[in-house]
Design an enzyme around this catalytic site. Structure first.
Site, PDB file in Angstrom:
ATOM      1  CG  ASP A  78      -1.888  -1.006   1.357  1.00  0.00           C
ATOM      2  OD1 ASP A  78      -2.083  -1.713   0.352  1.00  0.00           O
ATOM      3  OD2 ASP A  78      -2.488  -1.147   2.437  1.00  0.00           O
ATOM      4  CG  HIS A  79       3.190   1.453   3.282  1.00  0.00           C
ATOM      5  ND1 HIS A  79       2.546   2.192   4.233  1.00  0.00           N
ATOM      6  CD2 HIS A  79       3.046   0.153   3.629  1.00  0.00           C
ATOM      7  CE1 HIS A  79       2.043   1.360   5.146  1.00  0.00           C
ATOM      8  NE2 HIS A  79       2.331   0.131   4.811  1.00  0.00           N
ATOM      9  NE  ARG A 104       4.968  15.635  -7.451  1.00  0.00           N
ATOM     10  CZ  ARG A 104       6.070  16.062  -8.052  1.00  0.00           C
ATOM     11  NH1 ARG A 104       6.415  15.603  -9.237  1.00  0.00           N
ATOM     12  NH2 ARG A 104       6.820  16.951  -7.462  1.00  0.00           N
ATOM     13  CG  HIS A 156      -6.556  -1.742   3.688  1.00  0.00           C
ATOM     14  ND1 HIS A 156      -6.408  -1.200   4.942  1.00  0.00           N
ATOM     15  CD2 HIS A 156      -7.895  -1.828   3.486  1.00  0.00           C
ATOM     16  CE1 HIS A 156      -7.598  -0.969   5.464  1.00  0.00           C
ATOM     17  NE2 HIS A 156      -8.517  -1.330   4.587  1.00  0.00           N
ATOM     18  NE  ARG A 172      -6.774   2.651   4.753  1.00  0.00           N
ATOM     19  CZ  ARG A 172      -7.346   2.756   5.960  1.00  0.00           C
ATOM     20  NH1 ARG A 172      -8.546   3.282   6.087  1.00  0.00           N
ATOM     21  NH2 ARG A 172      -6.700   2.348   7.036  1.00  0.00           N
ATOM     22  NE  ARG A 232      -6.801   6.631   3.618  1.00  0.00           N
ATOM     23  CZ  ARG A 232      -6.816   6.575   4.952  1.00  0.00           C
ATOM     24  NH1 ARG A 232      -5.699   6.371   5.611  1.00  0.00           N
ATOM     25  NH2 ARG A 232      -7.925   6.734   5.618  1.00  0.00           N
ATOM     26  CD  GLU A 247      -4.653  -5.016   5.657  1.00  0.00           C
ATOM     27  OE1 GLU A 247      -5.094  -3.900   5.972  1.00  0.00           O
ATOM     28  OE2 GLU A 247      -3.452  -5.309   5.662  1.00  0.00           O
ATOM     29  CB  THR A 273      -5.691  -1.046  10.400  1.00  0.00           C
ATOM     30  OG1 THR A 273      -5.635  -1.095   8.982  1.00  0.00           O
ATOM     31  CG2 THR A 273      -6.892  -1.799  10.896  1.00  0.00           C
ATOM     32  CD  GLU A 280      -2.499  -9.367   9.729  1.00  0.00           C
ATOM     33  OE1 GLU A 280      -3.097  -9.583   8.655  1.00  0.00           O
ATOM     34  OE2 GLU A 280      -1.818  -8.339   9.941  1.00  0.00           O
ATOM     35  CG  HIS A 309      -0.696  -2.519  12.372  1.00  0.00           C
ATOM     36  ND1 HIS A 309      -0.139  -1.365  12.850  1.00  0.00           N
ATOM     37  CD2 HIS A 309      -1.652  -2.147  11.494  1.00  0.00           C
ATOM     38  CE1 HIS A 309      -0.744  -0.342  12.297  1.00  0.00           C
ATOM     39  NE2 HIS A 309      -1.673  -0.778  11.457  1.00  0.00           N
ATOM     40  N   GLY A 355       4.603  -4.030   6.197  1.00  0.00           N
ATOM     41  CA  GLY A 355       4.572  -3.068   5.103  1.00  0.00           C
ATOM     42  C   GLY A 355       5.500  -1.893   5.318  1.00  0.00           C
TER      43      GLY A 355
HETATM   44  N1  PXP Z   1      -1.768  -6.065   8.907  1.00  0.00           N
HETATM   45  C1  PXP Z   1      -2.855  -5.263   8.802  1.00  0.00           C
HETATM   46  C2  PXP Z   1      -4.192  -5.848   9.045  1.00  0.00           C
HETATM   47  C3  PXP Z   1      -2.720  -3.896   8.473  1.00  0.00           C
HETATM   48  O1  PXP Z   1      -3.799  -3.112   8.387  1.00  0.00           O
HETATM   49  C4  PXP Z   1      -1.423  -3.389   8.195  1.00  0.00           C
HETATM   50  C5  PXP Z   1      -1.259  -1.951   7.799  1.00  0.00           C
HETATM   51  O2  PXP Z   1      -1.689  -1.747   6.523  1.00  0.00           O
HETATM   52  C6  PXP Z   1      -0.339  -4.270   8.302  1.00  0.00           C
HETATM   53  C7  PXP Z   1      -0.522  -5.588   8.686  1.00  0.00           C
HETATM   54  C8  PXP Z   1       1.067  -3.818   8.034  1.00  0.00           C
HETATM   55  O3  PXP Z   1       1.424  -2.891   8.984  1.00  0.00           O
HETATM   56  P1  PXP Z   1       2.776  -2.066   8.808  1.00  0.00           P
HETATM   57  O4  PXP Z   1       2.622  -1.247   7.563  1.00  0.00           O
HETATM   58  O5  PXP Z   1       2.851  -1.247  10.050  1.00  0.00           O
HETATM   59  O6  PXP Z   1       3.869  -3.054   8.686  1.00  0.00           O
END
Ligand code: PXP
Length: 398
Positions: free
Chosen positions: A164-165, A173, A198, A200, A204, A225, A256, A306, A346, A368
């Protein structure tokens, strides 16, 4: 701590996973119905074991395990023990190692059997008393062995990477780069076992176009997700990811924020799981390490949970972190015992992942931000491999 372990074994060449052994002994206390008791364990070498064996049993040679019940000599019934202590288990790691080679086991498998054997002695079993006692002890040993082994993963901990990142940078951009589809391919080539995105409601970061391309190009496993929202459910049913992870979703949150409250919306979540099951899509529930939430997830047919590692990762000090780790560790045990498959994620990064990767109840980590953040400086391939090296090292701890 119910189990107090002292490691006097000189570790030259052989590292015993002490934390894992403590978790095992704690679990055995529970399985034996004496979770309110403590047990002391001592790991020694053959020299010290020979000394003890000679002193207490008149045998001038090493043995694998010795048990010293706290109540020995007095009335041996547990009820008569004033302090809730079972006693001491002493194990020779040298002998355990020799026996593990002889029986084709890993060292930890051998230590598991010896701990069970020692604990049953503390509980009054004695195979030397009679043939019937020997048989009864064998049956009990096997029963406990099955209980502690039945939900262990036997493969390496897997790493699923959330891309996602990468999409977040692209969306800043509003152009085509960097592309999460390219990122996913690099992650897979570097050794990731799965890709997480994810979708959303406000789109976003991940876009519908990404979903389609990732579905076509991912060679490992696509984990979608999502919140339990009607439109997103339709997208998921159409996309058919390899796994759906249900998360709570708030528009205003940066990421999240907590686990899904399954207890509060059992019927709704059960329906989503049912719909996914009709398309053969397994469902994972992103959950706090709360046994009640895990039981609810299990009851409504989730395949995975998870575990939310956020509080562990955000802990302000060592004792807070230890506390959160213990919650995660026992929640993982509990979930696995129910028959759920367990993932975690997370906030995990290069400094806090190892203890979670060591949990043999957790089969996959979802990471992530830390990986993408490091990739900015060292490249994505290297960032993924650095994380895999940490996970492999944790897996190899015996
Ligand atoms: N697991 C879930 C359910 C999440 O929502 C996220 C964040 O998108 C992650 C794992 C990964 O988290 P992080 O980006 O902090 O590694």
């Amino acid at each position: 701590m119910p189990t107090d372990l002292t490691n006097q074994y000189p570790a030259a060449g052989v590292a015993v996973d002490v934390r894992r052994l403590i978790r095992l002994a704690d679990r055995l206390l529970t399985e034996c119905g004496v979770a309110d008791h403590t047990v002391s364990m001592l790991l020694v070498d053959d020299r010290e074991m020979t000394r003890l064996n000679n002193h207490y049993r008149g045998k001038n040679k090493p043995t694998n395990v010795l048990s010293f019940p706290f109540a020995e000599g007095a009335d041996e019934s547990l009820a008569s023990i004033p302090v809730k202590e079972l006693g001491d288990i002493v194990i020779s790691v040298d002998t355990a190692l020799r026996e593990s080679i002889e029986f084709g086991q890993t060292l930890f498998e051998r230590l598991t059997w010896l701990t069970i054997h020692g604990m049953l002695h503390l509980l009054g079993h004695d195979h030397e008393r009679s043939a019937a006692d020997e048989q009864a002890m064998l049956v009990k040993e096997q029963e406990l062995l099955d209980k502690v082994k039945n939900h262990r993963r036997t493969t390496m901990t897997k790493l699923a990477i959330n891309v996602d990142h990468v999409a977040t940078i692209r969306q800043a951009r509003g152009i085509a780069d960097p592309d999460p589809v390219a990122a996913a391919a690099i992650c897979e080539m570097a050794g990731a076992s799965g890709i997480v995105i994810h979708l959303r409601e406000d789109r976003r970061h991940i876009q519908d176009r990404d979903l389609q391309l990732l579905r076509q190009t991912i060679k490992t496993k696509l984990n979608l997700e999502m919140g339990a929202n009607k439109d997103i459910i339709t997208v998921a049913l159409d996309l058919k990811p390899d796994l759906v992870t249900l998360v709570p979703e708030k528009r205003e949150e940066l990421t999240t924020e907590g686990g899904l409250d399954v207890l509060a919306q059992k019927k709704k979540i059960a329906k989503v799981i049912e719909k996914m099951a009709r398309e053969s899509i397994p469902v994972s529930i992103f959950a706090d390490p709360d046994p009640a939430q895990l039981a609810a997830a299990n009851e409504i047919g989730a395949t995975f949970v998870e575990l939310h590692t956020g509080k562990y990762c955000d802990a302000k000090n060592e004792s807070e972190r230890n506390h959160e780790f213990m919650l995660l560790s026992s929640a993982a045990e509990e979930a696995a015992r129910m028959g759920l498959r367990v993932c975690a994620g997370h906030g995990l990064n290069y400094y806090n992942t190892a203890p979670i990767a060591e949990l043999d109840t957790v089969e996959e980590l979802s990471i992530g931000h830390a990986i993408i953040a490091r990739a900015v400086f060292v490249g994505l391939d290297r960032a993924v491999r650095d994380m895999l090296a940490i996970i492999r090292q944790a897996d190899m701890t015996i």
